[in-house]
Design a protein around this motif. Sequence first.
Motif, PDB file in Angstrom:
ATOM      1  N   TYR A 179      -5.673  13.916  -7.098  1.00  0.00           N
ATOM      2  CA  TYR A 179      -6.399  12.662  -7.618  1.00  0.00           C
ATOM      3  C   TYR A 179      -7.210  12.797  -8.521  1.00  0.00           C
ATOM      4  O   TYR A 179      -7.959  14.058  -8.526  1.00  0.00           O
ATOM      5  CB  TYR A 179      -6.654  11.820  -6.262  1.00  0.00           C
ATOM      6  N   LEU A 205       0.767  -1.323   0.177  1.00  0.00           N
ATOM      7  CA  LEU A 205       0.110   0.094   0.148  1.00  0.00           C
ATOM      8  C   LEU A 205       0.867   1.335  -0.014  1.00  0.00           C
ATOM      9  O   LEU A 205       0.691   2.199  -0.835  1.00  0.00           O
ATOM     10  CB  LEU A 205      -0.970  -0.111   1.199  1.00  0.00           C
ATOM     11  N   ILE A 206       1.921   1.312   0.772  1.00  0.00           N
ATOM     12  CA  ILE A 206       2.831   2.271   0.946  1.00  0.00           C
ATOM     13  C   ILE A 206       3.621   2.623  -0.552  1.00  0.00           C
ATOM     14  O   ILE A 206       3.413   3.566  -1.058  1.00  0.00           O
ATOM     15  CB  ILE A 206       4.023   2.189   1.985  1.00  0.00           C
ATOM     16  N   SER A 214       0.516  14.445   0.753  1.00  0.00           N
ATOM     17  CA  SER A 214       1.667  14.780  -0.208  1.00  0.00           C
ATOM     18  C   SER A 214       2.883  15.640   0.413  1.00  0.00           C
ATOM     19  O   SER A 214       3.813  14.933  -0.066  1.00  0.00           O
ATOM     20  CB  SER A 214       0.842  15.452  -1.594  1.00  0.00           C
ATOM     21  N   VAL A 230      -6.350  -0.030  -3.965  1.00  0.00           N
ATOM     22  CA  VAL A 230      -5.703   1.054  -3.410  1.00  0.00           C
ATOM     23  C   VAL A 230      -6.423   2.371  -4.062  1.00  0.00           C
ATOM     24  O   VAL A 230      -6.624   2.614  -5.105  1.00  0.00           O
ATOM     25  CB  VAL A 230      -4.293   0.994  -4.161  1.00  0.00           C
ATOM     26  N   ILE A 256      -5.222  15.626   1.552  1.00  0.00           N
ATOM     27  CA  ILE A 256      -4.438  14.952   0.630  1.00  0.00           C
ATOM     28  C   ILE A 256      -3.095  15.854   0.175  1.00  0.00           C
ATOM     29  O   ILE A 256      -1.909  15.201   0.171  1.00  0.00           O
ATOM     30  CB  ILE A 256      -5.120  14.412  -0.599  1.00  0.00           C
ATOM     31  N   VAL A 265      -8.203   6.581  -3.162  1.00  0.00           N
ATOM     32  CA  VAL A 265      -8.294   7.926  -2.358  1.00  0.00           C
ATOM     33  C   VAL A 265      -9.631   7.978  -1.642  1.00  0.00           C
ATOM     34  O   VAL A 265     -10.557   7.367  -2.026  1.00  0.00           O
ATOM     35  CB  VAL A 265      -8.086   8.973  -3.276  1.00  0.00           C
ATOM     36  N   ILE A 310      -6.686   4.140  -7.234  1.00  0.00           N
ATOM     37  CA  ILE A 310      -5.576   4.239  -8.057  1.00  0.00           C
ATOM     38  C   ILE A 310      -5.115   3.007  -8.619  1.00  0.00           C
ATOM     39  O   ILE A 310      -4.755   3.046  -9.639  1.00  0.00           O
ATOM     40  CB  ILE A 310      -4.560   4.614  -6.685  1.00  0.00           C
ATOM     41  N   HIS A 346       1.726   6.635  -6.867  1.00  0.00           N
ATOM     42  CA  HIS A 346       0.583   7.520  -7.401  1.00  0.00           C
ATOM     43  C   HIS A 346       0.991   8.985  -6.886  1.00  0.00           C
ATOM     44  O   HIS A 346       0.766   9.796  -7.905  1.00  0.00           O
ATOM     45  CB  HIS A 346      -0.581   7.424  -6.425  1.00  0.00           C
ATOM     46  N   PHE A 347       1.682   9.480  -5.745  1.00  0.00           N
ATOM     47  CA  PHE A 347       2.034  10.828  -5.541  1.00  0.00           C
ATOM     48  C   PHE A 347       3.116  11.340  -6.397  1.00  0.00           C
ATOM     49  O   PHE A 347       3.270  12.540  -6.478  1.00  0.00           O
ATOM     50  CB  PHE A 347       2.320  10.890  -3.952  1.00  0.00           C
ATOM     51  N   ARG A 403       2.519   1.559  -3.658  1.00  0.00           N
ATOM     52  CA  ARG A 403       1.680   2.070  -4.710  1.00  0.00           C
ATOM     53  C   ARG A 403       1.372   3.402  -4.372  1.00  0.00           C
ATOM     54  O   ARG A 403       1.013   4.269  -5.344  1.00  0.00           O
ATOM     55  CB  ARG A 403       0.510   1.040  -4.465  1.00  0.00           C
ATOM     56  N   SER A 404       1.213   3.736  -3.118  1.00  0.00           N
ATOM     57  CA  SER A 404       0.682   5.221  -2.742  1.00  0.00           C
ATOM     58  C   SER A 404       1.955   6.389  -3.311  1.00  0.00           C
ATOM     59  O   SER A 404       1.521   7.283  -3.990  1.00  0.00           O
ATOM     60  CB  SER A 404       0.292   5.366  -1.459  1.00  0.00           C
TER      61      SER A 404
END
Length: 159
Positions: free
Chosen positions: A97, A79-80, A133, A116, A129, A118, A104, A86-87, A82-83
């Motif tokens: 987003y 999860l971390i 970020s 995953v 968010i 938002v 995501i 994304h960012f 993939r996040s």
Amino acid sequence: MKIPTTLKHKPVVVSENYEQIDGRLAQNTDAKGLSLGLAQWNDRGKVDISAKVWRYTGEKWSRQSEELPLHRVLDLSILICRSLAHFREAYRYEHLYDPQQPVIDRIGLQGDAMNVAVCTDNERINEDIKLFSQALSDDDEMISERLRTLSKILKDMGY
């Protein structure tokens, strides 16, 4: 500080100097150690391994110490990662987003998939968010060091 071995979680592999490297909390944290061991919820004939963060209040071992099954630790790592991915590209979106597509990714695991997304149920998501970020950006060096280390270990293991 030595991690206790007389409690229900039975440590097998430990990092007893975690307070020295606990991210921005290093040198000033109640998280004193990490361990992998036999889970406290084990029943007779059934053995699970867990990861545990050991917290010490200055007087006693805290009930806020966390114990997680290993697969959940790895799921959090997924999860971390993939996040973070994304960012890296989130600047493309006005609100970091796409409100029309808050999912995501879906990552296949065990015949299904981990979503995953938002959290659009958060009524302050547009503020939160941005704070999230910024915190990722502020911690980039520390997170990147750990990811490079994890990547090297995974490559050495053949993954």
